[in-house]
Design an enzyme around this catalytic site. Sequence first.
Site, short mmCIF file in Angstrom:
data_model
loop_
_atom_site.label_atom_id
_atom_site.label_comp_id
_atom_site.label_asym_id
_atom_site.label_seq_id
_atom_site.Cartn_x
_atom_site.Cartn_y
_atom_site.Cartn_z
N CYS A 1 0.83 -1.19 0.00
CA CYS A 1 0.00 0.00 0.00
C CYS A 1 0.87 1.26 0.00
O CYS A 1 2.04 1.22 0.34
CB CYS A 1 -0.90 0.01 1.23
SG CYS A 1 -1.86 -1.49 1.46
N ARG B 1 3.77 0.19 -6.75
CA ARG B 1 3.79 -0.75 -5.64
C ARG B 1 2.65 -1.76 -5.73
O ARG B 1 2.66 -2.77 -5.04
CB ARG B 1 3.69 0.01 -4.31
CG ARG B 1 4.87 0.91 -4.04
CD ARG B 1 4.60 1.83 -2.87
NE ARG B 1 4.64 1.13 -1.60
CZ ARG B 1 5.71 1.04 -0.82
NH1 ARG B 1 6.84 1.60 -1.20
NH2 ARG B 1 5.67 0.43 0.33
N TRP C 1 -3.70 -2.22 -1.23
CA TRP C 1 -3.58 -3.58 -1.77
C TRP C 1 -4.24 -4.48 -0.76
O TRP C 1 -3.82 -4.59 0.38
CB TRP C 1 -2.11 -3.93 -1.95
CG TRP C 1 -1.85 -5.23 -2.64
CD1 TRP C 1 -1.91 -5.49 -3.98
CD2 TRP C 1 -1.43 -6.47 -2.02
NE1 TRP C 1 -1.58 -6.80 -4.22
CE2 TRP C 1 -1.28 -7.42 -3.05
CE3 TRP C 1 -1.20 -6.85 -0.71
CZ2 TRP C 1 -0.90 -8.72 -2.80
CZ3 TRP C 1 -0.81 -8.16 -0.45
CH2 TRP C 1 -0.66 -9.08 -1.49
N ASN D 1 -0.56 1.46 6.46
CA ASN D 1 0.10 0.33 5.81
C ASN D 1 0.48 -0.68 6.87
O ASN D 1 0.91 -0.31 7.97
CB ASN D 1 1.37 0.76 5.07
CG ASN D 1 1.08 1.57 3.83
OD1 ASN D 1 -0.06 1.70 3.41
ND2 ASN D 1 2.13 2.10 3.23
N GLY D 2 0.39 -1.97 6.54
CA GLY D 2 0.77 -3.00 7.49
C GLY D 2 -0.43 -3.85 7.88
O GLY D 2 -1.47 -3.85 7.22
N GLU E 1 13.28 -18.85 -12.13
CA GLU E 1 13.03 -17.42 -12.30
C GLU E 1 12.27 -17.14 -13.60
O GLU E 1 11.37 -16.29 -13.63
CB GLU E 1 14.36 -16.65 -12.29
CG GLU E 1 14.24 -15.16 -12.57
CD GLU E 1 13.36 -14.41 -11.58
OE1 GLU E 1 13.01 -13.25 -11.88
OE2 GLU E 1 12.99 -14.98 -10.52
N LYS F 1 8.60 -15.22 -13.81
CA LYS F 1 8.36 -14.02 -14.59
C LYS F 1 7.18 -14.20 -15.53
O LYS F 1 6.35 -13.31 -15.70
CB LYS F 1 9.61 -13.65 -15.40
CG LYS F 1 10.66 -12.92 -14.63
CD LYS F 1 10.17 -11.56 -14.18
CE LYS F 1 10.93 -11.09 -12.96
NZ LYS F 1 10.58 -11.80 -11.72
N GLU G 1 4.01 -14.06 -13.48
CA GLU G 1 3.75 -12.74 -12.92
C GLU G 1 3.12 -11.79 -13.93
O GLU G 1 2.15 -11.09 -13.61
CB GLU G 1 5.06 -12.12 -12.41
CG GLU G 1 5.56 -12.68 -11.10
CD GLU G 1 6.84 -12.03 -10.67
OE1 GLU G 1 6.97 -11.69 -9.49
OE2 GLU G 1 7.74 -11.84 -11.52
N HIS H 1 9.81 -38.00 -13.80
CA HIS H 1 9.22 -38.41 -12.52
C HIS H 1 7.89 -37.70 -12.28
O HIS H 1 7.52 -37.45 -11.13
CB HIS H 1 10.19 -38.13 -11.38
CG HIS H 1 11.47 -38.88 -11.49
ND1 HIS H 1 11.55 -40.24 -11.25
CD2 HIS H 1 12.72 -38.48 -11.87
CE1 HIS H 1 12.80 -40.64 -11.45
NE2 HIS H 1 13.52 -39.60 -11.83
N LYS I 1 4.75 -4.39 -5.28
CA LYS I 1 6.20 -4.26 -5.38
C LYS I 1 6.90 -4.56 -4.06
O LYS I 1 7.94 -5.19 -4.03
CB LYS I 1 6.54 -2.83 -5.84
CG LYS I 1 8.02 -2.62 -6.12
CD LYS I 1 8.48 -3.48 -7.27
CE LYS I 1 9.93 -3.26 -7.61
NZ LYS I 1 10.36 -4.22 -8.65
#
Length: 622
Positions: free
Chosen positions: A2, A27, A79, A105-106, A495, A499, A502, A518, A617
């Site tokens: 946020c 963010r 968020w 925030n939090g 990675e 990506k 995302e 497997h 973010k």
Amino acid sequence: MCGIVGYTGEQRAAEILVSGLKRLEYRGYDSAGVALETADDQGTCALDIVKRVGKVAGLESELAGKDSDATCGIGHTRWATHGRPTRENAHPHVSCSGRVAVVHNGIIENYADLRSRLIQSGHVFVSETDTEVLAHLIEEALDTSAEAGTTCDLMEALRIACGQIAGAYGIAVVSADEPGVIAVARKDSPIVIGRGTQGSYVASDVIALIDATRDVVVLEDGQFARLTPTEITYTNAAGEALEPVVTHIDWDIDLAEKGGYPDFMMKEIYEQPRVVRDTLVGRLSGAGEIDIDELGLSFEELNLVDRVYIIACGTSLHAGLIAKNNIESWARIPCEVEAASEFRYRDAIITPSTLVVAVSQSGETADTLAAIRDARIKGAKVFGITNVVGSPVARESDGVIYTKANKEIAVASTKSFIGQVVSLTLLAMLLGQVKGRLTPGQTRMLFRDLGDTAGYIQKVLDTQSAAIAEAAAACAHASSALFVGRGMGAAVSFEGALKLKEVSYLHAEAYAAGEMKHGPIALIEPGFPVIAVATKSAVYDKLVSNLKECEARGAKIIAVATEGDEEIGRIADHVIFVPKTCEAFMPIVATVPLQLLAREVALMRGCDVDQPRNLAKSVTVE
């Protein structure tokens, strides 16, 4: 996560708040709102609350129709954590009287108990959020004081409220009964404060203040601030005055602009050669030793290290997987890589000779911070890898390497990841030297080869656009994809898959290629995309055998391969070539085409590559 912005001064607050909120859009958020101090015909102050679900642009349009002359206010981008993205759950939240407004925030961990008690006392809640309890706690403190005939201003009421809550918070509060005042508090959630020529400012990120001032105060945990149009005062939880540390911001706002690129993700991918060079500047002494000014640990302390844990989340975790190979190879120290969210809840074997390396782009990731605090209690030495000077990870570590990536705006990390890999590689080389496994000559050679990766990245950027676009077209309409690699290539595959997920919302999984038979091979059917990190290595032949198994089942194979490799073209449908480099540094180069591939697929699928849905973010909650 946020975003918070606040202003009190001489100018129109709505415009300043909206400008700051736009700067914080990177963010990630789902709603936005402001609280503005307005005056009625009799001059009585009131709070005008404007909230919208969706982009800040919608909020801006609504505010434009109001033509407000307010000179004090607070704003927020949310968020969702507690409660769905709705107007009722958007910040700011207000007290029953509507005279107090809060942005936060939090996470307030004991909000349910507080909410129940407040409801029993007659308070009425209109949202599903944890934040709303703050507005009612502050109102309760003010009302209790008034009933008792004692003095309690907004700052004191905020201190009383904070004394009752458990969890993390960055808070800004305004009250219609104290026009022009913003009360601020912080615990485990970033708050930055600054004075400009036209007033006082608060935000959760310095980027929102950069137009107003370059001299800021980063509030510490347990500290409070009172902002007025003409001054800012700082106190601790007991109300005692503090003298803050002022930090000067020397990076330019142009770093937060697109600079001619179509999106921030593309811009930041193309900045990666510079990130490699900047992260390495001044890191090798004339004697051929790795030189880290911010080390904070003596060579004697490092020599005692007999176990390394790398703890991180998301992209940073994959940087740790790459570092594990180099640390064990060069320093011969056991190294484990773990998600910070899991590490903090298990009884890891930690002794005074354990080194915990915390990797966080923002330096404020809640799970990573909690994990390093637990590790310190158990006696470990802690080393931080972060992109943000003065961030909590940097402050709470014994030593730190800054990645020199500068501000990263796109939510999906690209240049910060490369900076982390380079920084962790420097740490691995340092441990190798301290343990007597790398000579100065070997270190010079490795350092030179590491520096060469900047040019190799540039070559990929300059030459592989067409190949990447063709490969992306083969993936764009798939429902799923599989990334594979062996050795270092497996870490790069993880990675690459992240990506793609995302930014394109295309389901993707990554496996060490030897694990395909497997289970994952059951997914393969004609046309199924398999993306392979197939650069030359000691296990190249093994990987080729795994790819032939996919080819036999009709997979559409996309390979990232070493220049000059003719064999891979007989298996793969699409090949993206990267320059040859030593295996230890291959991930730095091979990751870049996978970043570009993810971006290209996302654009073909109509996705916003800078602000992917549901992502933030900076993840400052558990």
